[in-house]
Structure formats: structure tokens, C-alpha cells
Design an enzyme around this catalytic site. Structure first.
Site: not given
Length: 205
Positions: A83, A185, A187
């Protein structure tokens, strides 16, 4: 078998808890740290980041992380930015007419997306160059989770890139030598993000 050790660097910005869990799930031991020596010594350095480019760079400079990133890249040692942690790896970012110098291990500028709706928030597909290690074995139809208003748009010389479109094409991911970066992202991207992080971890020296 020894798991690679990753330094998840805390400079005051980023989704640290979710990144920590995702990296461990993907096969690494993780040190959440602000210690520059740990960041130097780790098998991989994970650079998070959310919010404004200038604020993130302020934290990076205050902690000295910029020098460690450049040192690792110069020594061919892996770094992954996510990001705004992706964006600050570029030479500069422009927000609200203000230009902020970045770490500069990737050539180019981060600028506002030209799109009818900002921010770009939600799931999107990406088109990855052939041979990108990050996307090995990942179905091109998979979607990744984005939350951003700014992005790099030009592929740095000698880099491979994955492109997404929101109003206009932009760089969803870049890899060149030891540097890897994703605007999305991983994650927060479910199984696709897990696969991408696993690919990065498998490539750590």
C-alpha cells in the site's frame, strides 16, 4: 525446516496486526520491530503503510528506515512494500499539489488516480507480466483488495509489473531484483493474498 525470519517494521503506519498474522500463516517467523539492526539482519523486510504519503515518509525518515531499505536493496536482500509502503519505495509522491521525496529504490512518481470515484476501495483483478514470482500459480481471475486514491502509473526500467484499472491503468504490483511491492493489501486479500505472500516468502534467501 527453518522458517524464514521477516522484520515487519513499525514506523508508525500500517496494518501491523493483520500483516503479522498473514505472514506467519504464509510460512514465516515475524519480528514486529522498530530496530534497524533486526531490519538489516532479517531474511525479508516488510514495509507497511496506510494514510498519507508525506506522513509515512516522515515516519520512515524519523526511524532511519529509508537508509536500511536502500542498504538492503544494494545488497540484493528482499524488501516487500505494501500500500503506502509500496508507494514510498518510488522517487516521489504528489498529494494536494505537494511533492514529497520517497526512498527512491524504484524510479517514478505516485500521483492521484484519474477516476470517477475516489478512493479505489474494494476487490479488483490484476494483469501480471509473465514470470512474476509474486503471482506464480495464482489464477489471473483472482481478485485483490485495494484501498487507495494514489498510485504509481509508469513501470520502472527493468521491472516486471502487474496492472489494474480504476478509471485508468495503474501499477498494482512491481518486482525488480530484491524489491517487490503491491498497491493492494495481500494481508486482506484472502487466499489470493496468502498465495502471493507465500510466493514471496519462498523466494527469501
Amino acid at each position: 525446516m527453518t522458517r524464514p525470519r521477516i522484520a515487519l517494521f513499525d514506523y508508525g503506519s500500517g496494518n501491523l496486526r493483520s500483516a503479522h498474522r498473514a505472514l506467519e500463516r504464509a510460512g514465516a517467523d515475524v519480528d514486529l520491530t522498530s530496530d534497524l539492526d533486526l531490519a538489516r539482519a532479517a531474511d525479508g523486510l516488510f514495509v507497511p503503510g496506510v494514510g498519507a504519503y508525506a506522513a509515512c515518509m516522515e515516519g520512515v525518515l524519523k526511524t532511519g528506515l529509508d537508509a536500511v531499505i536502500r542498504e538492503r536493496v544494494g545488497d540484493d536482500r528482499p524488501v516487500l512494500g505494501v500500500c503506502v509502503g509500496d508507494q514510498i519505495l518510488f522517487e516521489e509522491g504528489v498529494e494536494h499539489g505537494v511533492t514529497t521525496r520517497g526512498v527512491g529504490v524504484l524510479e517514478g512518481r505516485v500521483d492521484l488516480l484519474e477516476a470517477p470515484r475516489i478512493p479505489h476501495m474494494g476487490w479488483n483483478t490484476v494483469a501480471a507480466d509473465e514470470g512474476m514470482r509474486l503471482f506464480a500459480g495464482i489464477d489471473p481471475a483472482e481478485r485483490f483488495y485495494f484501498v487507495h486514491s494514489y498510485a504509481a502509473k509508469a513501470v520502472p526500467p527493468g521491472a516486471k509489473a502487474a496492472v489494474a484499472v480504476h478509471g485508468e491503468p495503474f501499477l498494482a504490483a512491481v518486482e525488480r531484483g530484491p524489491v517487490a511491492a503491491t498497491q493492494f493489501h495481500p494481508e486482506k486479500s484472502g487466499d489470493a493474498g496468502y498465495a502471493l505472500l507465500s510466493n514471496w516468502i519462498k523466494g527469501l534467501k
